[in-house]
Write a protein that holds these residues in place. Structure first.
Motif, PDB file in Angstrom:
ATOM      1  N   SER A  87       0.848  -1.191   0.000  1.00 56.93           N
ATOM      2  CA  SER A  87       0.000   0.000   0.000  1.00 56.93           C
ATOM      3  C   SER A  87       0.882   1.238   0.000  1.00 56.93           C
ATOM      4  N   GLY A  88       0.267   2.383  -0.250  1.00 56.73           N
ATOM      5  CA  GLY A  88       0.976   3.659  -0.159  1.00 56.73           C
ATOM      6  C   GLY A  88       1.359   4.287  -1.479  1.00 56.73           C
ATOM      7  N   GLY A  89       1.085   3.614  -2.580  1.00 53.68           N
ATOM      8  CA  GLY A  89       1.428   4.186  -3.865  1.00 53.68           C
ATOM      9  C   GLY A  89       0.479   5.293  -4.277  1.00 53.68           C
ATOM     10  N   GLY A  90       0.792   5.919  -5.416  1.00 53.05           N
ATOM     11  CA  GLY A  90      -0.055   6.994  -5.926  1.00 53.05           C
ATOM     12  C   GLY A  90       0.711   7.854  -6.901  1.00 53.05           C
ATOM     13  N   LEU A  91       0.232   9.070  -7.082  1.00 53.91           N
ATOM     14  CA  LEU A  91       0.837  10.036  -7.992  1.00 53.91           C
ATOM     15  C   LEU A  91       1.611  11.071  -7.186  1.00 53.91           C
ATOM     16  N   VAL A  92       2.831  11.344  -7.602  1.00 54.84           N
ATOM     17  CA  VAL A  92       3.664  12.328  -6.913  1.00 54.84           C
ATOM     18  C   VAL A  92       4.461  13.104  -7.946  1.00 54.84           C
ATOM     19  N   GLN A  93       4.769  14.349  -7.641  1.00 52.89           N
ATOM     20  CA  GLN A  93       5.570  15.166  -8.548  1.00 52.89           C
ATOM     21  C   GLN A  93       7.048  14.825  -8.421  1.00 52.89           C
ATOM     22  N   PRO A  94       7.805  15.044  -9.477  1.00 53.37           N
ATOM     23  CA  PRO A  94       9.264  14.851  -9.377  1.00 53.37           C
ATOM     24  C   PRO A  94       9.841  15.638  -8.214  1.00 53.37           C
ATOM     25  N   GLY A  95      10.754  14.990  -7.485  1.00 50.04           N
ATOM     26  CA  GLY A  95      11.334  15.601  -6.301  1.00 50.04           C
ATOM     27  C   GLY A  95      10.580  15.309  -5.031  1.00 50.04           C
ATOM     28  N   GLY A  96       9.399  14.746  -5.157  1.00 54.74           N
ATOM     29  CA  GLY A  96       8.569  14.460  -3.996  1.00 54.74           C
ATOM     30  C   GLY A  96       8.962  13.179  -3.290  1.00 54.74           C
ATOM     31  N   SER A  97       8.188  12.867  -2.248  1.00 55.22           N
ATOM     32  CA  SER A  97       8.449  11.689  -1.425  1.00 55.22           C
ATOM     33  C   SER A  97       7.193  10.840  -1.305  1.00 55.22           C
ATOM     34  N   MET A  98       7.424   9.575  -0.988  1.00 55.14           N
ATOM     35  CA  MET A  98       6.324   8.639  -0.809  1.00 55.14           C
ATOM     36  C   MET A  98       6.822   7.496   0.062  1.00 55.14           C
ATOM     37  N   ARG A  99       5.927   6.943   0.872  1.00 50.17           N
ATOM     38  CA  ARG A  99       6.299   5.815   1.718  1.00 50.17           C
ATOM     39  C   ARG A  99       5.396   4.626   1.409  1.00 50.17           C
ATOM     40  N   LEU A 100       6.001   3.541   1.009  1.00 46.99           N
ATOM     41  CA  LEU A 100       5.264   2.323   0.748  1.00 46.99           C
ATOM     42  C   LEU A 100       5.305   1.415   1.977  1.00 46.99           C
ATOM     43  N   SER A 101       4.233   0.651   2.157  1.00 46.75           N
ATOM     44  CA  SER A 101       4.168  -0.336   3.232  1.00 46.75           C
ATOM     45  C   SER A 101       3.800  -1.683   2.654  1.00 46.75           C
ATOM     46  N   CYS A 102       4.180  -2.725   3.361  1.00 48.75           N
ATOM     47  CA  CYS A 102       3.834  -4.086   2.953  1.00 48.75           C
ATOM     48  C   CYS A 102       3.495  -4.872   4.214  1.00 48.75           C
ATOM     49  N   ALA A 103       2.248  -5.292   4.307  1.00 48.49           N
ATOM     50  CA  ALA A 103       1.806  -6.111   5.441  1.00 48.49           C
ATOM     51  C   ALA A 103       1.980  -7.579   5.098  1.00 48.49           C
ATOM     52  N   ALA A 104       2.705  -8.292   5.931  1.00 44.76           N
ATOM     53  CA  ALA A 104       3.020  -9.698   5.676  1.00 44.76           C
ATOM     54  C   ALA A 104       2.265 -10.609   6.638  1.00 44.76           C
ATOM     55  N   SER A 105       1.866 -11.772   6.140  1.00 43.17           N
ATOM     56  CA  SER A 105       1.231 -12.775   6.972  1.00 43.17           C
ATOM     57  C   SER A 105       1.442 -14.149   6.365  1.00 43.17           C
ATOM     58  N   GLY A 106       1.152 -15.182   7.151  1.00 41.50           N
ATOM     59  CA  GLY A 106       1.267 -16.550   6.650  1.00 41.50           C
ATOM     60  C   GLY A 106       2.646 -17.163   6.819  1.00 41.50           C
ATOM     61  N   PHE A 107       3.570 -16.418   7.399  1.00 45.99           N
ATOM     62  CA  PHE A 107       4.913 -16.949   7.663  1.00 45.99           C
ATOM     63  C   PHE A 107       5.530 -16.147   8.799  1.00 45.99           C
ATOM     64  N   THR A 108       6.632 -16.649   9.329  1.00 46.55           N
ATOM     65  CA  THR A 108       7.307 -15.958  10.427  1.00 46.55           C
ATOM     66  C   THR A 108       8.179 -14.860   9.847  1.00 46.55           C
ATOM     67  N   PHE A 109       7.591 -13.670   9.800  1.00 47.63           N
ATOM     68  CA  PHE A 109       8.197 -12.524   9.112  1.00 47.63           C
ATOM     69  C   PHE A 109       9.619 -12.250   9.609  1.00 47.63           C
ATOM     70  N   SER A 110       9.829 -12.332  10.895  1.00 42.44           N
ATOM     71  CA  SER A 110      11.119 -11.950  11.471  1.00 42.44           C
ATOM     72  C   SER A 110      12.245 -12.922  11.124  1.00 42.44           C
ATOM     73  N   ASN A 111      11.921 -14.039  10.518  1.00 43.44           N
ATOM     74  CA  ASN A 111      12.941 -15.027  10.139  1.00 43.44           C
ATOM     75  C   ASN A 111      13.483 -14.830   8.726  1.00 43.44           C
ATOM     76  N   TYR A 112      12.882 -13.913   7.959  1.00 45.58           N
ATOM     77  CA  TYR A 112      13.207 -13.830   6.534  1.00 45.58           C
ATOM     78  C   TYR A 112      13.691 -12.448   6.114  1.00 45.58           C
ATOM     79  N   ASP A 113      14.705 -12.452   5.237  1.00 45.86           N
ATOM     80  CA  ASP A 113      15.055 -11.236   4.515  1.00 45.86           C
ATOM     81  C   ASP A 113      13.851 -10.815   3.671  1.00 45.86           C
ATOM     82  N   MET A 114      13.717  -9.520   3.458  1.00 39.18           N
ATOM     83  CA  MET A 114      12.619  -9.011   2.642  1.00 39.18           C
ATOM     84  C   MET A 114      13.150  -8.063   1.573  1.00 39.18           C
ATOM     85  N   THR A 115      12.441  -7.999   0.473  1.00 41.29           N
ATOM     86  CA  THR A 115      12.918  -7.299  -0.721  1.00 41.29           C
ATOM     87  C   THR A 115      11.808  -6.456  -1.328  1.00 41.29           C
ATOM     88  N   TRP A 116      12.200  -5.341  -1.931  1.00 43.84           N
ATOM     89  CA  TRP A 116      11.316  -4.574  -2.807  1.00 43.84           C
ATOM     90  C   TRP A 116      11.786  -4.768  -4.250  1.00 43.84           C
TER      91      TRP A 116
END
Length: 116
Positions: free
Chosen positions: A7-36
């Motif tokens: 979540s967190g995507g959208g339209l932004v102007q050049p030079g702007g900022s945005m923060r994406l989030s990813c909610a994880a479930s179904g596995f032990t999140f703290s045991n795994y490397d994560m990637t974008w």
């Protein structure tokens, strides 16, 4: 099974900022490397950034180094990507992913469009 919801995507102007989030479930999140990952229109998937399971090692593609920051909250099973100084070439569908057996499990993605 692995579930990843970005979540967190959208339209932004050049030079702007945005923060994406990813909610994880179904596995032990703290045991795994994560990637974008991201995929721009008409192009293949591109690795953006990886954070290790403990959150203390972070890796970035040259194209985003110094502008993007990956982080995670293992108590909340959530991965983040803070994107600053955005450029039109950052326009893409952004996915969070976790590696399994040499391949990535990924969510549905969130669209980021940098235009203005």
């Amino acid at each position: 099974q692995v579930q990843l919801v970005e979540s967190g995507g959208g339209l932004v102007q050049p030079g702007g900022s945005m923060r994406l989030s990813c909610a994880a479930s179904g596995f032990t999140f703290s045991n795994y490397d994560m990637t974008w990952l991201r995929q721009a229109p008409g192009k293949g998937s591109e690795w953006v950034s990886t954070i290790n399971s403990g959150g203390y090692s972070r890796y970035y593609a040259d194209s985003v180094e110094g502008r993007f920051t990956i982080s995670r909250d293992n108590a909340k099973n959530t991965l983040y990507l803070q994107m600053d100084s955005l450029r039109p070439e950052d326009t893409a569908l952004y996915y969070c992913a976790t590696e399994r057996d040499g391949d990535y499990e990924r969510g549905q993605g969130t669209q980021v469009t940098v235009s203005g």
